[in-house]
Scaffold this motif. Structure first.
Motif, PDB file in Angstrom:
ATOM      1  N   LEU A  18       1.000  -1.212  -0.063  1.00  0.00           N
ATOM      2  CA  LEU A  18      -0.074  -0.025  -0.055  1.00  0.00           C
ATOM      3  C   LEU A  18       0.698   1.198  -0.145  1.00  0.00           C
ATOM      4  O   LEU A  18       0.292   2.260  -0.070  1.00  0.00           O
ATOM      5  N   LEU A  19       2.093   1.102   0.270  1.00  0.00           N
ATOM      6  CA  LEU A  19       2.769   2.252   0.285  1.00  0.00           C
ATOM      7  C   LEU A  19       3.042   3.174  -0.817  1.00  0.00           C
ATOM      8  O   LEU A  19       2.734   4.432  -0.701  1.00  0.00           O
ATOM      9  N   GLU A  20       3.231   2.705  -2.139  1.00  0.00           N
ATOM     10  CA  GLU A  20       3.330   3.692  -3.293  1.00  0.00           C
ATOM     11  C   GLU A  20       2.019   4.129  -3.526  1.00  0.00           C
ATOM     12  O   GLU A  20       1.894   5.287  -3.817  1.00  0.00           O
ATOM     13  N   PRO A  21       0.811   3.296  -3.618  1.00  0.00           N
ATOM     14  CA  PRO A  21      -0.475   3.817  -3.773  1.00  0.00           C
ATOM     15  C   PRO A  21      -0.647   5.117  -2.790  1.00  0.00           C
ATOM     16  O   PRO A  21      -1.479   5.809  -3.363  1.00  0.00           O
ATOM     17  N   TYR A  22      -0.446   4.923  -1.573  1.00  0.00           N
ATOM     18  CA  TYR A  22      -0.857   5.975  -0.397  1.00  0.00           C
ATOM     19  C   TYR A  22       0.193   7.106  -0.894  1.00  0.00           C
ATOM     20  O   TYR A  22      -0.198   8.406  -0.835  1.00  0.00           O
ATOM     21  N   ARG A  23       1.279   7.131  -1.316  1.00  0.00           N
ATOM     22  CA  ARG A  23       2.337   7.970  -1.530  1.00  0.00           C
ATOM     23  C   ARG A  23       1.859   8.872  -2.726  1.00  0.00           C
ATOM     24  O   ARG A  23       1.926  10.024  -2.801  1.00  0.00           O
ATOM     25  N   GLU A  24       1.270   8.004  -3.776  1.00  0.00           N
ATOM     26  CA  GLU A  24       0.898   8.823  -4.972  1.00  0.00           C
ATOM     27  C   GLU A  24      -0.417   9.695  -4.517  1.00  0.00           C
ATOM     28  O   GLU A  24      -0.789  10.581  -5.189  1.00  0.00           O
ATOM     29  N   LEU A  25      -1.183   9.223  -3.823  1.00  0.00           N
ATOM     30  CA  LEU A  25      -2.360   9.962  -3.196  1.00  0.00           C
ATOM     31  C   LEU A  25      -1.862  11.205  -2.651  1.00  0.00           C
ATOM     32  O   LEU A  25      -2.983  12.318  -2.792  1.00  0.00           O
ATOM     33  N   GLU A  26      -0.997  11.024  -1.702  1.00  0.00           N
ATOM     34  CA  GLU A  26      -0.612  12.252  -0.840  1.00  0.00           C
ATOM     35  C   GLU A  26      -0.063  13.192  -1.774  1.00  0.00           C
ATOM     36  O   GLU A  26      -0.144  14.352  -1.745  1.00  0.00           O
ATOM     37  N   ILE A  27       0.975  12.706  -2.730  1.00  0.00           N
ATOM     38  CA  ILE A  27       1.569  13.723  -3.806  1.00  0.00           C
ATOM     39  C   ILE A  27       0.603  14.476  -4.552  1.00  0.00           C
ATOM     40  O   ILE A  27       0.699  15.684  -4.673  1.00  0.00           O
ATOM     41  N   ARG A  28      -0.286  13.665  -5.015  1.00  0.00           N
ATOM     42  CA  ARG A  28      -1.431  14.417  -6.004  1.00  0.00           C
ATOM     43  C   ARG A  28      -2.280  15.338  -5.128  1.00  0.00           C
ATOM     44  O   ARG A  28      -2.511  16.442  -5.721  1.00  0.00           O
ATOM     45  N   TYR A  29      -2.679  15.007  -3.734  1.00  0.00           N
ATOM     46  CA  TYR A  29      -3.433  16.021  -3.104  1.00  0.00           C
ATOM     47  C   TYR A  29      -2.422  17.404  -2.949  1.00  0.00           C
ATOM     48  O   TYR A  29      -3.260  18.150  -3.043  1.00  0.00           O
ATOM     49  N   GLN A  30      -1.376  16.992  -2.674  1.00  0.00           N
ATOM     50  CA  GLN A  30      -0.488  18.316  -2.178  1.00  0.00           C
ATOM     51  C   GLN A  30      -0.275  19.031  -3.533  1.00  0.00           C
ATOM     52  O   GLN A  30      -0.212  20.408  -3.615  1.00  0.00           O
ATOM     53  N   ASN A  31      -0.049  18.317  -4.654  1.00  0.00           N
ATOM     54  CA  ASN A  31       0.284  19.222  -5.924  1.00  0.00           C
ATOM     55  C   ASN A  31      -1.068  19.797  -6.672  1.00  0.00           C
ATOM     56  O   ASN A  31      -0.781  20.912  -7.315  1.00  0.00           O
ATOM     57  N   GLU A  32      -2.109  19.301  -6.465  1.00  0.00           N
ATOM     58  CA  GLU A  32      -3.158  20.028  -6.887  1.00  0.00           C
ATOM     59  C   GLU A  32      -3.546  21.156  -6.005  1.00  0.00           C
ATOM     60  O   GLU A  32      -4.302  22.192  -6.631  1.00  0.00           O
ATOM     61  N   GLY A  33      -3.272  21.459  -4.808  1.00  0.00           N
ATOM     62  CA  GLY A  33      -3.172  22.826  -4.033  1.00  0.00           C
ATOM     63  C   GLY A  33      -4.412  23.281  -3.816  1.00  0.00           C
ATOM     64  O   GLY A  33      -4.391  24.240  -3.411  1.00  0.00           O
ATOM     65  N   TRP A  34      -5.375  22.679  -3.763  1.00  0.00           N
ATOM     66  CA  TRP A  34      -6.647  23.328  -3.407  1.00  0.00           C
ATOM     67  C   TRP A  34      -6.882  22.982  -1.630  1.00  0.00           C
ATOM     68  O   TRP A  34      -7.946  23.782  -1.242  1.00  0.00           O
ATOM     69  N   GLY A  35      -6.291  22.076  -1.404  1.00  0.00           N
ATOM     70  CA  GLY A  35      -6.396  21.548   0.093  1.00  0.00           C
ATOM     71  C   GLY A  35      -5.136  22.051   0.946  1.00  0.00           C
ATOM     72  O   GLY A  35      -4.378  22.211   0.430  1.00  0.00           O
ATOM     73  N   ILE A  36      -5.323  21.858   2.292  1.00  0.00           N
ATOM     74  CA  ILE A  36      -4.222  21.870   3.168  1.00  0.00           C
ATOM     75  C   ILE A  36      -3.860  20.890   3.726  1.00  0.00           C
ATOM     76  O   ILE A  36      -4.458  20.029   4.012  1.00  0.00           O
ATOM     77  N   PHE A  37      -2.417  20.376   3.513  1.00  0.00           N
ATOM     78  CA  PHE A  37      -1.911  19.188   4.003  1.00  0.00           C
ATOM     79  C   PHE A  37      -0.956  19.434   5.256  1.00  0.00           C
ATOM     80  O   PHE A  37      -0.037  20.337   5.211  1.00  0.00           O
TER      81      PHE A  37
END
Length: 448
Positions: A384-403
């Motif tokens: 699950l590590l890479e799929p989770y990382r991809e989700l986390e990176i995508r959330y940060q890169n989209e820039g609409w939410g706060i991480f």
């Protein structure tokens, strides 16, 4: 002066009394050991004087008494050898000296306690902070914060990468490096910990030297305060006590001298659970050891918003150009949910992000994943590590939410208007602050 030092000084003075008897017997028998014993008493008195002078106490009267004692010893010995004075008065006069010294030291030397705090995760520092603040303000207490480095566990549970978060603590917390604080030598009066697991944590581990089983050997009082808070329910609720039992039966509960939990009701839960596990005869132990004095995490939540440092990127997502503030939802994801539901949980998170992305004009999502998420997945669910990382990176890169992956949980709690996410300590904290709570369900895909 440290309490331990003062006690050792008073014990040493009591040994003088026994030495006086041995000196007297040696003189009467004409043995040369009498002078050696006399020298040892004098050396002991000199050492006491050095310790006292190194302390912050003003004790010239005691120093004078110690000097008088050394002179008296030598003069008495000379009088014995030359038969100028009967030996019978020696013990009486020696007891008088020891009594006077003990009384002066007990009365005039103030005691300072040394307290050390041993956090290992900066994000969990809030579970100790208010206690440290109280110790810092106590004029009779010397306090130290010594963050412990920790290892990530590999899949085979061996030690992996060593991490040190000493630089991540608030700037107002003075840090002492663990390499600069010798527990064996200093033997602090109290040690506070928030890590209860010793070798039973499969995700991270401090060095075995800092396990509670070992720490108890280097302090007069080892205190464990949980890094989490739990939902408070009556201990008569069997389903509830079974659910929280694994939080109660941890190594630190066995080895700590005191355990401080969030409430009296939680104290009763701990006592009942541990008594069931360890037997009825153990109940007096838990009743003495466990105290329901409250959680420092709840103390932390009472801070004012004016003290918060809000990053500029956060502000852009929280406020409109006219200065009006959006509603902020704290989204908390736990490691237990990921371990239990795996890919279904990742899908759920992606769905939540999609919903809040569409509503970003009205609501700001503040996502705060559990700080051990990556370490846990690496150790226990590597697929699950890479799929989770991809989700986390995508959330940060989209820039609409706060991480938020900072150690400062308090900031997120104070900024948010509502809580959404998994069950965790944050639920209880938000409830105490009057925040609306909604627990996510992994299979639920409909939102208001």
């Amino acid at each position: 002066m440290r309490k331990r030092q003062k006690e050792k000084i008073l014990e040493l003075i009591q040994t003088f009394r026994q030495a006086h008897k041995e000196i007297l017997m040696a003189v009467l028998k004409g043995e040369e050991t009498a002078f050696l014993l006399l020298e040892q008493c004098q050396q002991g008195a000199v050492r006491i004087g050095e310790i006292i002078e190194q302390s912050e106490n003003e004790c010239s009267e005691i120093i004078g008494s110690l000097e008088a004692y050394c002179e008296w010893l030598y003069e008495k010995y000379q009088a014995f050898v030359s038969n100028e004075e009967p030996a019978e008065d020696f013990l009486k006069e020696g007891d008088a000296f020891c009594h006077r010294l003990s009384r002066q030291i007990a009365k005039d030397i103030s005691v300072r306690r040394e307290v050390v705090f041993l956090p290992y995760k900066a994000s969990m520092w809030d579970s100790l902070e208010s206690v440290w603040m109280a110790a810092r303000e106590d004029p009779s207490c010397d306090s130290y914060v010594v963050p412990l480095p920790y290892y990530d566990r590999r899949q085979d549970h061996s030690f992996g990468q060593l991490r040190d978060e000493s630089e991540m603590y608030p700037s107002y917390v003075p840090i002492t490096r663990y390499t600069e604080y010798d527990l064996k030598e200093r033997h602090p009066d109290m040690i506070f910990i928030h890590n209860p697991y010793d070798d039973s944590n499969f995700v991270t581990s401090v060095h075995p030297f800092f396990y509670s089983e070992n720490l108890r050997n280097y302090t007069d009082c080892l205190v464990y305060i949980p890094y989490f808070v739990l939902e408070d329910q009556p201990c008569s609720n069997r389903e509830y006590t079974e659910a929280v039992a694994h939080f109660c039966n941890v190594p630190a509960l066995q080895y700590a001298d005191r355990v401080i939990v969030q409430s009296e009701q939680m104290r009763e839960t701990y006592i009942q659970v541990l008594t069931q596990i360890w037997g009825a005869e153990s109940r007096p132990i838990w009743e003495k050891k466990i105290l329901g004095l409250g959680s420092p995490k709840m103390d932390k939540g009472t801070a004012g918003k004016q003290e918060l440092q809000i990053p500029d990127p956060w502000r852009k997502r929280m406020y409109w150009p006219d200065g009006s503030k959006k509603k902020i939802v704290l989204y908390n994801t736990s490691v237990s949910a990921l371990l239990q539901h795996g890919e279904k949980m990742l899908d759920k998170m992606a769905d939540v992000f999609s919903v809040f992305r569409e509503r970003q004009k009205q609501t700001a999502l503040l996502w705060r994943p559990h700080p051990l998420t990556l370490s846990t997945l690496q150790a226990m669910r590597p697929e699950l590590l890479e799929p989770y990382r991809e989700l986390e990176i995508r959330y940060q890169n989209e820039g609409w939410g706060i991480f938020d992956d900072s150690p400062d949980l308090d900031r997120a709690l104070l900024l948010c208007d509502a809580y959404y996410g998994d069950r965790s300590s944050l639920v209880q904290l938000c409830q105490n602050m009057g925040k609306p709570i909604l627990i996510q369900a992994v299979d639920q895909r409909e939102y208001l």
